[in-house]
Design an enzyme around this catalytic site. Sequence first.
Site, PDB file in Angstrom:
ATOM      1  N   SER A   8       0.840  -1.199   0.000  1.00 51.48           N
ATOM      2  CA  SER A   8       0.000   0.000   0.000  1.00 51.48           C
ATOM      3  C   SER A   8       0.875   1.248   0.000  1.00 51.48           C
ATOM      4  O   SER A   8       0.368   2.358   0.042  1.00 51.48           O
ATOM      5  CB  SER A   8      -0.883  -0.011   1.260  1.00 51.48           C
ATOM      6  OG  SER A   8      -0.047   0.001   2.412  1.00 51.48           O
ATOM      7  N   ASN A   9       2.188   1.070  -0.022  1.00 53.59           N
ATOM      8  CA  ASN A   9       3.133   2.172   0.216  1.00 53.59           C
ATOM      9  C   ASN A   9       3.938   2.522  -1.053  1.00 53.59           C
ATOM     10  O   ASN A   9       4.893   1.829  -1.396  1.00 53.59           O
ATOM     11  CB  ASN A   9       4.067   1.719   1.355  1.00 53.59           C
ATOM     12  CG  ASN A   9       5.038   2.787   1.785  1.00 53.59           C
ATOM     13  OD1 ASN A   9       5.384   3.665   1.006  1.00 53.59           O
ATOM     14  ND2 ASN A   9       5.481   2.698   3.019  1.00 53.59           N
ATOM     15  N   GLY A  11       6.115   4.710  -1.559  1.00 56.50           N
ATOM     16  CA  GLY A  11       7.523   5.006  -1.259  1.00 56.50           C
ATOM     17  C   GLY A  11       8.387   3.759  -1.387  1.00 56.50           C
ATOM     18  O   GLY A  11       9.522   3.811  -1.883  1.00 56.50           O
ATOM     19  N   LYS A  12       7.855   2.612  -0.963  1.00 54.13           N
ATOM     20  CA  LYS A  12       8.609   1.352  -1.098  1.00 54.13           C
ATOM     21  C   LYS A  12       8.803   1.037  -2.582  1.00 54.13           C
ATOM     22  O   LYS A  12       9.882   0.608  -2.993  1.00 54.13           O
ATOM     23  CB  LYS A  12       7.832   0.190  -0.462  1.00 54.13           C
ATOM     24  CG  LYS A  12       7.809   0.156   1.053  1.00 54.13           C
ATOM     25  CD  LYS A  12       7.114  -1.128   1.505  1.00 54.13           C
ATOM     26  CE  LYS A  12       6.990  -1.217   3.004  1.00 54.13           C
ATOM     27  NZ  LYS A  12       6.278  -2.428   3.438  1.00 54.13           N
ATOM     28  N   ASP A  65       7.934  -6.495   4.929  1.00 51.95           N
ATOM     29  CA  ASP A  65       7.438  -6.045   6.218  1.00 51.95           C
ATOM     30  C   ASP A  65       8.610  -5.408   6.934  1.00 51.95           C
ATOM     31  O   ASP A  65       9.684  -6.010   7.064  1.00 51.95           O
ATOM     32  CB  ASP A  65       6.867  -7.218   7.025  1.00 51.95           C
ATOM     33  CG  ASP A  65       6.014  -6.705   8.185  1.00 51.95           C
ATOM     34  OD1 ASP A  65       5.279  -5.721   7.977  1.00 51.95           O
ATOM     35  OD2 ASP A  65       6.097  -7.261   9.296  1.00 51.95           O
ATOM     36  N   ASP A 143      11.177   8.302   8.047  1.00 49.30           N
ATOM     37  CA  ASP A 143      12.423   8.885   7.519  1.00 49.30           C
ATOM     38  C   ASP A 143      12.793  10.238   8.155  1.00 49.30           C
ATOM     39  O   ASP A 143      13.977  10.481   8.406  1.00 49.30           O
ATOM     40  CB  ASP A 143      12.359   9.016   5.989  1.00 49.30           C
ATOM     41  CG  ASP A 143      12.585   7.687   5.279  1.00 49.30           C
ATOM     42  OD1 ASP A 143      13.105   6.750   5.928  1.00 49.30           O
ATOM     43  OD2 ASP A 143      12.268   7.574   4.079  1.00 49.30           O
ATOM     44  N   ARG A 168      16.205  -1.566   3.810  1.00 46.94           N
ATOM     45  CA  ARG A 168      15.634  -2.119   2.569  1.00 46.94           C
ATOM     46  C   ARG A 168      16.720  -2.278   1.503  1.00 46.94           C
ATOM     47  O   ARG A 168      16.762  -3.285   0.800  1.00 46.94           O
ATOM     48  CB  ARG A 168      14.494  -1.216   2.060  1.00 46.94           C
ATOM     49  CG  ARG A 168      13.785  -1.768   0.816  1.00 46.94           C
ATOM     50  CD  ARG A 168      12.463  -1.083   0.536  1.00 46.94           C
ATOM     51  NE  ARG A 168      11.529  -1.246   1.643  1.00 46.94           N
ATOM     52  CZ  ARG A 168      11.318  -0.321   2.591  1.00 46.94           C
ATOM     53  NH1 ARG A 168      11.914   0.857   2.518  1.00 46.94           N
ATOM     54  NH2 ARG A 168      10.508  -0.561   3.609  1.00 46.94           N
TER      55      ARG A 168
HETATM   56  P1  ITT Z   1       2.673  -2.378   3.253  1.00 46.54           P
HETATM   57  O1  ITT Z   1       2.597  -3.249   4.497  1.00 46.54           O
HETATM   58  O2  ITT Z   1       1.354  -2.248   2.543  1.00 46.54           O
HETATM   59  O3  ITT Z   1       3.802  -2.797   2.350  1.00 46.54           O
HETATM   60  P2  ITT Z   1       3.351  -0.258   5.120  1.00 46.54           P
HETATM   61  O4  ITT Z   1       3.740   1.170   4.901  1.00 46.54           O
HETATM   62  O5  ITT Z   1       2.238  -0.555   6.092  1.00 46.54           O
HETATM   63  O6  ITT Z   1       3.052  -0.883   3.680  1.00 46.54           O
HETATM   64  P3  ITT Z   1       5.236  -1.795   6.764  1.00 46.54           P
HETATM   65  O7  ITT Z   1       4.172  -2.439   7.574  1.00 46.54           O
HETATM   66  O8  ITT Z   1       6.347  -2.625   6.251  1.00 46.54           O
HETATM   67  O9  ITT Z   1       4.628  -1.061   5.472  1.00 46.54           O
HETATM   68  O10 ITT Z   1       5.905  -0.581   7.495  1.00 46.54           O
HETATM   69  C1  ITT Z   1       5.677  -0.274   8.849  1.00 46.54           C
HETATM   70  C2  ITT Z   1       5.816   1.220   9.027  1.00 46.54           C
HETATM   71  O11 ITT Z   1       7.198   1.564   8.902  1.00 46.54           O
HETATM   72  C3  ITT Z   1       5.040   2.065   8.023  1.00 46.54           C
HETATM   73  O12 ITT Z   1       4.453   3.148   8.711  1.00 46.54           O
HETATM   74  C4  ITT Z   1       6.098   2.540   7.053  1.00 46.54           C
HETATM   75  O13 ITT Z   1       5.793   3.835   6.537  1.00 46.54           O
HETATM   76  C5  ITT Z   1       7.339   2.590   7.941  1.00 46.54           C
HETATM   77  N1  ITT Z   1       8.525   2.303   7.146  1.00 46.54           N
HETATM   78  C6  ITT Z   1       8.824   1.157   6.491  1.00 46.54           C
HETATM   79  N2  ITT Z   1       9.973   1.298   5.805  1.00 46.54           N
HETATM   80  C7  ITT Z   1      10.394   2.566   6.020  1.00 46.54           C
HETATM   81  C8  ITT Z   1      11.477   3.328   5.561  1.00 46.54           C
HETATM   82  O14 ITT Z   1      12.369   2.826   4.705  1.00 46.54           O
HETATM   83  N3  ITT Z   1      11.593   4.592   5.976  1.00 46.54           N
HETATM   84  C9  ITT Z   1      10.697   5.127   6.827  1.00 46.54           C
HETATM   85  N4  ITT Z   1       9.625   4.490   7.302  1.00 46.54           N
HETATM   86  C10 ITT Z   1       9.471   3.215   6.893  1.00 46.54           C
END
Ligand code: ITT
Length: 183
Positions: A8-9, A11-12, A65, A143, A168
């Site tokens: 859902s992200n 940015g990833k 995750d 971030d 990542r």
């Molecule tokens: P999906 O599960 O749909 O992939 P999500 O954003 O919920 O998207 P996660 O559960 O993996 O993804 O991430 C947990 C939280 O950590 C979420 O609020 C992300 O925005 C944050 N996060 C993950 N990777 C990050 C990064 O590289 N930099 C900053 N925040 C990050």
Amino acid sequence: MKLNVITSNPGKVEEYQRCLEGLGIEMVHLRVPYDEIQSSELEEVVRKGMDELKGMGISDFIIDDSGLFIDDLKGFPGVWSAYVQKTIGNKGVLRLMADAGNRDAEFKCCIGCNIKGRDIIVTGSCKGIILKKEAGNGGFGYDPIFSHDGKRSFAEIPMDEKNAVSHRGKAISLLIEEMKSKL
Ligand code: ITT
């Protein structure tokens, strides 16, 4: 070849695109809801998610995750990072850290990749600190409050620099090694 990035992200997705498209892999953003079980292990969440997606007939995909583990908060928000970001956000985390003597933290990222009928699971981590205030407009999520060098936040550095040192980025490097040796 094509790989679906199921998240859902957005940015990833950008980070995967930047790291993998040079290898001739086309990244396609797919939003398919799947259960992210409550577990103390990122890898368990990823394994269950992969099984569910394969059960829906989806193949050739990446899920990840991730979480931010803060020493002074005994690893919180960790596996609750998504919920905490949506509710109290970065400002709330900074409030929890107001009196913290130790600002050490670690980002972790577990990637599950299904490719050509095989599953590859890799984990990367990045140590740093929680800054005293938010800084920068880049990146996403935590971030603006996380710094790997103790000076600049991940939201203040170019994406390529973040990918070179981040949880990542390191997991993606391991994924590329596995792809090269196994496929
Ligand atoms: P999906 O599960 O749909 O992939 P999500 O954003 O919920 O998207 P996660 O559960 O993996 O993804 O991430 C947990 C939280 O950590 C979420 O609020 C992300 O925005 C944050 N996060 C993950 N990777 C990050 C990064 O590289 N930099 C900053 N925040 C990050």
